[in-house]
Design a protein around this motif. Structure first.
Motif, PDB file in Angstrom:
ATOM      1  N   PHE A 698      -9.510  -1.285   0.039  1.00 12.67           N
ATOM      2  CA  PHE A 698      -8.113  -1.131   0.454  1.00 12.67           C
ATOM      3  C   PHE A 698      -7.798  -2.042   1.640  1.00 12.67           C
ATOM      4  O   PHE A 698      -6.750  -2.693   1.677  1.00 12.67           O
ATOM      5  CB  PHE A 698      -7.837   0.328   0.831  1.00 12.67           C
ATOM      6  CG  PHE A 698      -7.959   1.286  -0.322  1.00 12.67           C
ATOM      7  CD1 PHE A 698      -7.508   0.941  -1.583  1.00 12.67           C
ATOM      8  CD2 PHE A 698      -8.520   2.543  -0.144  1.00 12.67           C
ATOM      9  CE1 PHE A 698      -7.620   1.823  -2.650  1.00 12.67           C
ATOM     10  CE2 PHE A 698      -8.634   3.436  -1.188  1.00 12.67           C
ATOM     11  CZ  PHE A 698      -8.187   3.069  -2.447  1.00 12.67           C
ATOM     12  N   SER A 703      -3.820  -2.803   2.221  1.00 17.45           N
ATOM     13  CA  SER A 703      -3.182  -1.567   1.777  1.00 17.45           C
ATOM     14  C   SER A 703      -3.601  -0.431   2.694  1.00 17.45           C
ATOM     15  O   SER A 703      -4.765  -0.352   3.113  1.00 17.45           O
ATOM     16  CB  SER A 703      -3.585  -1.251   0.332  1.00 17.45           C
ATOM     17  OG  SER A 703      -3.048  -0.017  -0.074  1.00 17.45           O
ATOM     18  N   GLU A 725      -0.292   2.730   0.154  1.00 16.64           N
ATOM     19  CA  GLU A 725       0.954   1.992   0.331  1.00 16.64           C
ATOM     20  C   GLU A 725       0.797   0.602  -0.270  1.00 16.64           C
ATOM     21  O   GLU A 725      -0.167  -0.111   0.044  1.00 16.64           O
ATOM     22  CB  GLU A 725       1.288   1.890   1.811  1.00 16.64           C
ATOM     23  CG  GLU A 725       2.715   1.423   2.075  1.00 16.64           C
ATOM     24  CD  GLU A 725       3.063   1.502   3.549  1.00 16.64           C
ATOM     25  OE1 GLU A 725       4.187   1.885   3.884  1.00 16.64           O
ATOM     26  OE2 GLU A 725       2.186   1.163   4.375  1.00 16.64           O
ATOM     27  N   VAL A 726       1.740   0.222  -1.159  1.00 18.21           N
ATOM     28  CA  VAL A 726       1.666  -1.078  -1.829  1.00 18.21           C
ATOM     29  C   VAL A 726       3.023  -1.766  -1.773  1.00 18.21           C
ATOM     30  O   VAL A 726       4.056  -1.125  -1.548  1.00 18.21           O
ATOM     31  CB  VAL A 726       1.215  -0.935  -3.305  1.00 18.21           C
ATOM     32  CG1 VAL A 726      -0.190  -0.375  -3.383  1.00 18.21           C
ATOM     33  CG2 VAL A 726       2.178  -0.076  -4.097  1.00 18.21           C
ATOM     34  N   HIS A 731       0.715  -6.040  -6.514  1.00 16.70           N
ATOM     35  CA  HIS A 731      -0.186  -5.651  -5.423  1.00 16.70           C
ATOM     36  C   HIS A 731      -1.073  -4.489  -5.861  1.00 16.70           C
ATOM     37  O   HIS A 731      -2.298  -4.495  -5.645  1.00 16.70           O
ATOM     38  CB  HIS A 731       0.647  -5.271  -4.198  1.00 16.70           C
ATOM     39  CG  HIS A 731      -0.185  -5.022  -2.977  1.00 16.70           C
ATOM     40  ND1 HIS A 731       0.268  -4.272  -1.910  1.00 16.70           N
ATOM     41  CD2 HIS A 731      -1.438  -5.413  -2.644  1.00 16.70           C
ATOM     42  CE1 HIS A 731      -0.670  -4.213  -0.982  1.00 16.70           C
ATOM     43  NE2 HIS A 731      -1.707  -4.910  -1.404  1.00 16.70           N
ATOM     44  N   ILE A 735      -5.316  -4.324  -6.424  1.00 16.40           N
ATOM     45  CA  ILE A 735      -6.180  -3.308  -5.809  1.00 16.40           C
ATOM     46  C   ILE A 735      -7.028  -2.610  -6.875  1.00 16.40           C
ATOM     47  O   ILE A 735      -8.235  -2.407  -6.700  1.00 16.40           O
ATOM     48  CB  ILE A 735      -5.326  -2.290  -5.027  1.00 16.40           C
ATOM     49  CG1 ILE A 735      -4.675  -2.972  -3.833  1.00 16.40           C
ATOM     50  CG2 ILE A 735      -6.182  -1.097  -4.568  1.00 16.40           C
ATOM     51  CD1 ILE A 735      -3.654  -2.117  -3.117  1.00 16.40           C
TER      52      ILE A 735
END
Length: 751
Positions: A698, A703, A725-726, A731, A735
């Motif tokens: 992360f 992130s 949170e992205v 995105h 991840i």
């Protein structure tokens, strides 16, 4: 000194001028060799220096090697054998081994081991040449020109590529094994030469000064080559490899056990001979003409039993084993019956490998008897022909005098080749192969009576994959002895297993928590990877459509095909996977589709669209639904709920399918000042450091973790629900791809 030949084996004959010394006591091959070599040379050559270096080897001379081959193969090409001997001596030249001996002594001794097994001249020549391509200026083309294509193919199969030696330890071992397995699937003689090569290297391992290197070679031998020798029935090779590796890996245990065995020999008052005589006399009374002899069990075997049962040496009661050789199989069963009537046998210790041989062809009856009511004595009963096959296995079938040589790969070898194809990396290949070649087997049957040998602890899923890979992949249930049982149920000897399948079924990741065979684990992991690849490619297609929308022109199939070629992908699907796994940037894809299209394009358009919610009346509040956690890039719809405002859902949210009493609002993404929240379901391996590795993924992807919850705990896995949170869907996709690439993560999916 041409009349003296020394072998470091558990049973060796030394021919010296004026007589013969025979030794058959298993005191440890290297020590037997050292002690007897000193005595033999001192007696034979009284004027010579009597102290012999521990590594001394009297190498086979050229004419001796040829004579040994001609003894069992009168039609062998003497000139070709001579040329091969001279070729290896010339090519290796002044090279030295760690012992200080000329390097060519090694291939000559490997060839000598092959003559002991009476192998054909192509195998003997291969043994002589097996290191020339790796360690000299000779090439495979040179070998083929001088000795023909068959020998060249065999030499190439045994040769280790030079780049393998520079690889990390596990990767080198894996690549070495991969090449080895593929080569021996075409011709099993590659395996025989390789095993002899490793055996001779182990005999001289003590000359290597670096202890770490000795242990690495010993570990590789114990993990790979000794089990391979066992799987082809070459128990003599297996036992010696294990003993020599054991000496390096567990030196203290080795010294303790060998010293205790030596003490037992010194205090022995002829008990072994007495037991053997009593067994022979009992069988003679039944009219059976048999040979009987006793031997100490292998020191490594004793140590393993001590470790497995947590017993001290004093409590190991069956250190001695006795072998009974008969004329035919019927006499084996007659001998068994007589021994069970004469001596009390230990329940649960009888095995019949004559009616159900091992995969490697091993055949024998095993039983354990009580002698004098207290001492346990293990007895193996077999014919003389079985004994020859059992000791040298596959090599016994290759003996020149026999015409029915095995051709192609046996069943377990085919499984190994399948594992090679299915394994993802070096570590996985080693893990699966070790599982596939280790011993300790049980027998299970299909409802039609087909027999399958499995490792102890194997489950119904292992059985399904053993029958066929497709059957394993389609497994949904199993009946064991007619009863429905969980798939994780361990099988017992003699179980009848019926597999229930479905054409729509797929291997489950959770199966890795209980399957034990290398074939099953490799197939499951491969299926999971393929499923993940399809999912990533599907995400890539969605991202590709968004990228195309930002281009100044329409895009057709021809432009997509050209983009695939410019990005150097073989298929469009490969490009979509690369986009989905974040291996390509949006700008790279745009330039590949329409070259020059991003030159004057605003940076934010070539990197992805800015985000916010469009389609809401001014002043209307909204919230992202907690059930589906939409992120920019998802197709979205709004639900106007009284007293709440507008809930933003992904178009494929399951809540929408349940029927919601609300007005629908058509929405799209626009600018947004803060990141969205993506929810993930992540399965981690239950070992130290995996949670930290996940957090690192992360962090490296910029992130922030909003919430983390442990939802399920299993023995091999821990399952977490994580809110992060992205920026947008791209995105979030990057991840997920990074998580799936991590060794700490077994599975990662978006909720």
């Amino acid at each position: 000194m041409s009349g003296l030949r020394c072998y470091a084996t558990a049973s060796s004959d030394f021919a010296i001028p004026g007589g013969e010394i025979a030794f058959a006591q298993s005191t440890g091959p290297v020590h037997v060799f050292r002690q007897l070599a000193n005595l033999a040379i001192a007696d034979a050559f009284p004027l010579a220096e009597t102290r012999v270096a521990p590594h001394i080897e009297i190498m086979l001379r050229q004419y001796e090697l040829v004579e040994r081959v001609k003894e069992y193969d009168p039609d062998a090409d003497e000139a070709l054998l001579n040329r091969a001997y001279v070729y290896t001596v010339q090519k290796h030249g002044s090279q030295k081994r760690a012992s200080g001996d000329p390097y060519f002594s090694h291939p000559v001794e490997v060839a000598g081991l092959m003559t002991d097994l009476k192998l054909d001249q192509e195998t003997i020549i291969t043994a002589l040449l097996h290191d020339t391509v790796e360690d000299t200026l000779a090439t495979i083309e040179d070998v083929e020109k001088n000795f023909g294509p068959k020998v060249a193919r065999l030499v190439d199969g045994v040769t280790k590529l030079s780049k393998i030696e520079q690889m990390p330890e596990d990767e080198r071992a894996a690549e070495n094994l991969r090449k080895f397995l593929l080569a021996m699937s075409e011709d099993l003689r590659v395996l025989l030469v390789k095993l002899a090569d490793r055996l001779h290297n182990m005999r001289t391992l003590h000359h290597i000064k670096n202890p770490d290197k000795r242990r690495r070679i010993a570990r590789e031998t114990m993990d790979i080559y000794a089990p391979l020798a066992e799987r082809v029935g070459m128990y003599e090779y297996m036992r010696e490899m294990q003993l020599l590796a054991f000496e390096q890996l567990e030196p203290e245990a080795y010294d303790i056990i060998t010293k205790r065995l030596e003490q037992l020999r010194q205090t022995d008052t002829g008990q072994v001979d007495r037991i053997a005589l009593d067994i022979k006399q009992a069988l003679s009374e039944a009219g059976l003409d048999v040979g009987v002899w006793g031997r100490e069990k292998h020191p490594y075997s004793i140590w393993r039993k001590m470790a497995e049962r947590h017993l001290p040496f004093e409590q190991i009661s069956d250190i001695m084993a006795f072998r009974v050789l008969t004329e035919n199989p019927e006499d084996c069963y007659r001998a068994l019956g007589k021994l069970h009537r004469t001596f009390q046998f230990v329940p649960g210790r009888f095995k019949d490998y004559i009616s159900t041989p091992k995969n490697n062809g091993y055949r024998s009856l095993h039983t354990t008897l009580f002698y004098d009511r207290s001492m346990r004595v293990e007895v193996q009963i077999r014919t003389r022909e079985m004994n020859q096959t059992n000791e040298f296995g596959l090599a016994a079938h290759w003996a020149y005098k026999q015409g029915d040589r095995p051709d192609g790969a046996v069943g377990w070898l085919r499984d190994l080749i399948e594992i090679v194809d299915a394994s993802h990396d070096a570590e996985e290949l080693l893990e699966h192969t070790k599982l596939a070649i280790y011993q300790d087997r049980i027998f299970a049957f299909t409802p039609r009576g087909s027999l399958f040998q499995m490792p102890k602890g194997a489950t119904a899923v292992d059985f399904a994959f053993a029958v066929h890979t497709d059957l394993g992949a389609q497994t949904v249930g199993a009946k064991i002895n007619g009863r429905h049982m969980p798939l994780r149920t361990p099988l017992n000897n003699g179980d009848v297993v019926e597999i229930i399948k479905s054409g729509n079924a797929q291997p489950q990741l959770s199966w890795l928590g209980f399957v034990v065979t290398g074939k099953a684990r490799a197939a499951i992991r491969r299926a999971v990877r393929m499923k993940e690849r399809d999912e990533v490619a599907e995400i890539g297609r969605k991202l590709f459509d968004e990228i195309v929308e930002r281009l100044p022109t329409k895009v057709g199939k021809k432009a997509i095909a050209q983009a695939t070629e410019r990005l150097e992908f073989a298929e469009v699907e490969d490009m979509m996977y690369a986009i989905g796994s974040s291996k390509l940037s949006d700008r790279d894809v745009m330039e590949a589709i329409v070259p020059g299209s991003t030159a004057d394009m605003p940076k934010e358009l070539s990197q992805g669209r800015a985000i916010s919610i469009k389609g809401l009346p001014p002043g209307v509040a909204f919230e992202l639904a907690q059930c589906c956690h939409p992120v920019p890039g998802d197709r979205i719809v709004g639900l106007r709920i009284k007293g709440v405002g507008v809930q933003v859902h992904a178009i494929d949210c399951l809540e929408l399918a349940n029927g919601v009493d609300a007005d629908w609002v058509d929405l799209s993404w626009g600018e947004r000042s803060r990141g969205a929240i993506g929810r993930l379901n992540i399965v981690l391996y239950n070992r130290a450091g995996t949670l930290a590795e996940m957090a690192g993924v992360f962090a490296r992807n910029n992130s922030n973790v909003i919430n983390l919850e442990l939802t399920h705990r299993d023995e091999p896995f821990h399952t977490y629900e994580v809110d992060i949170e992205v920026q947008d869907l791209a995105h979030l996709t990057r991840i997920i791809s990074s998580l799936r690439a991590s060794d700490a993560v077994a599975q990662a999916d978006r909720i």
